[in-house]
Enzyme design. Structure first.
Site, PDB file in Angstrom:
ATOM      1  N   ILE A  18      -9.622  10.001  -0.224  1.00  8.78           N
ATOM      2  CA  ILE A  18      -9.725   9.460   1.140  1.00  8.78           C
ATOM      3  C   ILE A  18      -8.934  10.413   2.037  1.00  8.78           C
ATOM      4  CG2 ILE A  18      -9.239   7.479   2.649  1.00  8.78           C
ATOM      5  CD1 ILE A  18     -11.127   6.747   0.277  1.00  8.78           C
TER       6      ILE A  18
ATOM      7  N   TYR B 181       2.573   9.700 -11.328  1.00  9.88           N
ATOM      8  CA  TYR B 181       1.721   9.018 -10.347  1.00  9.88           C
ATOM      9  C   TYR B 181       0.701   8.123 -11.046  1.00  9.88           C
ATOM     10  CZ  TYR B 181      -1.669   8.377  -6.542  1.00  9.88           C
ATOM     11  OH  TYR B 181      -2.515   7.836  -5.612  1.00  9.88           O
TER      12      TYR B 181
ATOM     13  N   SER C  71      -5.330   3.449  -7.478  1.00 11.43           N
ATOM     14  CA  SER C  71      -6.065   4.705  -7.300  1.00 11.43           C
ATOM     15  C   SER C  71      -7.106   4.835  -8.399  1.00 11.43           C
ATOM     16  CB  SER C  71      -5.073   5.880  -7.404  1.00 11.43           C
ATOM     17  OG  SER C  71      -5.749   7.116  -7.422  1.00 11.43           O
TER      18      SER C  71
ATOM     19  N   ASN D 147       0.800  -1.236   0.000  1.00 10.98           N
ATOM     20  CA  ASN D 147       0.000   0.000   0.000  1.00 10.98           C
ATOM     21  C   ASN D 147       0.831   1.283   0.000  1.00 10.98           C
ATOM     22  OD1 ASN D 147      -2.468   1.760   1.133  1.00 10.98           O
ATOM     23  ND2 ASN D 147      -0.688   2.028   2.466  1.00 10.98           N
TER      24      ASN D 147
ATOM     25  N   LYS E 206       0.013   3.984 -11.012  1.00 12.91           N
ATOM     26  CA  LYS E 206      -1.247   3.397 -10.531  1.00 12.91           C
ATOM     27  C   LYS E 206      -1.871   2.504 -11.602  1.00 12.91           C
ATOM     28  CE  LYS E 206      -0.633   4.846  -6.617  1.00 12.91           C
ATOM     29  NZ  LYS E 206      -0.626   3.960  -5.444  1.00 12.91           N
TER      30      LYS E 206
HETATM   31  N1  LIG Z   1      -5.640   9.286   0.189  1.00  7.65           N
HETATM   32  C1  LIG Z   1      -6.139   9.220  -1.013  1.00  7.65           C
HETATM   33  O1  LIG Z   1      -6.992  10.043  -1.384  1.00  7.65           O
HETATM   34  C2  LIG Z   1      -5.703   8.116  -1.951  1.00  7.65           C
HETATM   35  C3  LIG Z   1      -6.418   7.939  -3.127  1.00  7.65           C
HETATM   36  C4  LIG Z   1      -6.027   6.940  -4.000  1.00  7.65           C
HETATM   37  C5  LIG Z   1      -4.938   6.152  -3.710  1.00  7.65           C
HETATM   38  N2  LIG Z   1      -4.241   6.354  -2.574  1.00  7.65           N
HETATM   39  C6  LIG Z   1      -3.090   5.481  -2.325  1.00  7.65           C
HETATM   40  O2  LIG Z   1      -3.182   4.951  -1.036  1.00  7.65           O
HETATM   41  C7  LIG Z   1      -1.901   4.558  -0.581  1.00  7.65           C
HETATM   42  C8  LIG Z   1      -1.736   4.978   0.869  1.00  7.65           C
HETATM   43  O3  LIG Z   1      -1.759   6.358   0.961  1.00  7.65           O
HETATM   44  P1  LIG Z   1      -2.526   7.171   2.108  1.00  7.65           P
HETATM   45  O4  LIG Z   1      -3.594   7.948   1.456  1.00  7.65           O
HETATM   46  O5  LIG Z   1      -2.848   6.290   3.249  1.00  7.65           O
HETATM   47  O6  LIG Z   1      -1.403   8.249   2.474  1.00  7.65           O
HETATM   48  P2  LIG Z   1      -0.305   8.388   3.622  1.00  7.65           P
HETATM   49  O7  LIG Z   1       0.664   9.377   3.111  1.00  7.65           O
HETATM   50  O8  LIG Z   1      -1.001   8.646   4.914  1.00  7.65           O
HETATM   51  O9  LIG Z   1       0.340   6.944   3.688  1.00  7.65           O
HETATM   52  C9  LIG Z   1       1.382   6.514   2.860  1.00  7.65           C
HETATM   53  C10 LIG Z   1       2.407   5.819   3.725  1.00  7.65           C
HETATM   54  O10 LIG Z   1       3.437   5.273   2.895  1.00  7.65           O
HETATM   55  C11 LIG Z   1       4.691   5.512   3.509  1.00  7.65           C
HETATM   56  N3  LIG Z   1       5.758   5.521   2.501  1.00  7.65           N
HETATM   57  C12 LIG Z   1       5.945   6.405   1.504  1.00  7.65           C
HETATM   58  N4  LIG Z   1       7.047   6.113   0.804  1.00  7.65           N
HETATM   59  C13 LIG Z   1       7.586   5.005   1.381  1.00  7.65           C
HETATM   60  C14 LIG Z   1       8.741   4.219   1.118  1.00  7.65           C
HETATM   61  N5  LIG Z   1       9.563   4.529   0.129  1.00  7.65           N
HETATM   62  N6  LIG Z   1       8.977   3.146   1.903  1.00  7.65           N
HETATM   63  C15 LIG Z   1       8.137   2.826   2.930  1.00  7.65           C
HETATM   64  N7  LIG Z   1       7.036   3.541   3.223  1.00  7.65           N
HETATM   65  C16 LIG Z   1       6.766   4.621   2.469  1.00  7.65           C
HETATM   66  C17 LIG Z   1       4.507   6.871   4.166  1.00  7.65           C
HETATM   67  O11 LIG Z   1       5.478   7.085   5.171  1.00  7.65           O
HETATM   68  C18 LIG Z   1       3.086   6.772   4.703  1.00  7.65           C
HETATM   69  O12 LIG Z   1       3.052   6.191   5.990  1.00  7.65           O
HETATM   70  C19 LIG Z   1      -0.906   5.147  -1.572  1.00  7.65           C
HETATM   71  O13 LIG Z   1      -0.443   4.138  -2.429  1.00  7.65           O
HETATM   72  C20 LIG Z   1      -1.737   6.147  -2.352  1.00  7.65           C
HETATM   73  O14 LIG Z   1      -1.276   6.349  -3.653  1.00  7.65           O
HETATM   74  C21 LIG Z   1      -4.595   7.312  -1.681  1.00  7.65           C
END
Ligand SMILES: NC(=O)c1ccc[n+]([C@@H]2O[C@H](COP(=O)([O-])OP(=O)(O)OC[C@H]3O[C@@H](n4cnc5c(N)ncnc54)[C@H](O)[C@@H]3O)[C@@H](O)[C@H]2O)c1
Length: 260
Positions: free
Chosen positions: A189, A156, A141, A89, A160
């Site tokens: 989210i 990005y 995503s 994730n 995805k």
């Molecule tokens: N929040 C949204 O609206 C949304 C929408 C679509 C997809 N996503 C996807 O959901 C996933 C989780 O994101 P989130 O929204 O919970 O955001 P977030 O930033 O809260 O969580 C992402 C986590 O990944 C960790 N991370 C980043 N790079 C890293 C690396 N190189 N090694 C280890 N850990 C690493 C960060 O420290 C963080 O804890 C992502 O893949 C993101 O693309 C999020």
């Protein structure tokens, strides 16, 4: 207890979707290996699980570094003797900019974390998943799968989109080992993801589209929560989805049906 006796690796577990999933998995009886970039960012997740009588360990690694990923995966098996579930994730939004301004190293960074990181997370887990079967869930995503109007988010969106192809390729390859591989595609989210976004000069390339008020039809515009996404991940991780593999599930309140 839908995950009693199972061991789960969850990447990006210090925040957002993965933190909520780690807590839900632990409540459902899983032993949780919570992976993040620093020990500090994992402290709350691990403490909250342990205070609730769950089992969790922190794993510090950068998902884009092969040696680190290989080593922490081994650490899980040394500790608990098995690995059943992988939630790949962790990810970043990275730099969103016009193509002429996007530097090659900025492109590489996003691809390395989001796509290579997914590959490495799954690759090193496979030998252990093969032993008894398992479930892999990947976070993609709406961007790159149904929405293409986030102009500038090119790197990005490419990562995805590629995660969906990766899911389908690997789902077929691993089916005979009773390893299921599925991909979730969240819309907006509420998490910390915007902290990992650098936006530059997007006014010059983005179409001046105005969406109607409340562009998330199901909620009148309110973003989803990490807890809602965690419920989907639990379903895909558990035996409740035992005949589902190689498929994407959008979780966006209908956002991507309105915005394309
Ligand atoms: N929040 C949204 O609206 C949304 C929408 C679509 C997809 N996503 C996807 O959901 C996933 C989780 O994101 P989130 O929204 O919970 O955001 P977030 O930033 O809260 O969580 C992402 C986590 O990944 C960790 N991370 C980043 N790079 C890293 C690396 N190189 N090694 C280890 N850990 C690493 C960060 O420290 C963080 O804890 C992502 O893949 C993101 O693309 C999020």
């Amino acid at each position: 207890m839908q995950l009693a006796g199972k061991v789960a690796l969850i990447t990006g577990a210090g925040s957002g979707i993965a933190k909520a999933t780690a807590k839900l998995f632990a409540k459902q009886g899983a032993k949780v290996a919570a992976l993040g970039r620093t020990k500090e960012e994992l402290e709350d997740t691990v403490a909250e699980i342990q205070n609730d009588n769950g089992e969790a360990i922190p794993l510090v690694a950068d998902i884009s570094h092969p040696e680190e990923m290989q080593q922490v995966t081994q650490q899980i098996v040394d500790k608990w003797g098995r690995l059943d579930i992988v939630f790949a994730n962790a990810g970043i939004n990275g730099v969103w900019a016009p193509i002429e301004e996007l530097a090659p190293e900025e492109w590489d960074k996003t691809i390395n974390v989001n796509l290579k990181g997914t590959f490495l997370t799954v690759k090193y887990a496979v030998p252990y998943l093969k032993k008894q079967g398992g479930s892999v869930i990947i976070t993609s995503s709406v961007n790159g799968t149904r929405i293409f109007s986030n102009t500038g988010a090119t790197a990005y969106s490419c990562t995805k989109a590629a995660q969906v192809a990766f899911t389908k390729m690997v789902a077929l390859e691993l089916a005979k080992h009773r390893i299921r591989v599925n991909v979730i595609c969240p819309g907006a989210i509420e998490t910390n993801i915007n902290e990992s976004t650098q936006r530059r000069d997007l006014e010059s390339v983005q179409e001046p589209v105005e969406f109607p008020e409340g562009h998330i039809p199901l909620t009148d515009g309110k973003p989803g929560t990490s807890e809602q996404v965690a419920q989907l991940v639990l379903f895909l991780a558990s035996d409740a989805s035992s005949h589902i593999t190689g498929t994407e599930v959008w979780i966006d309140g209908g956002e991507s049906l309105l915005k394309a």
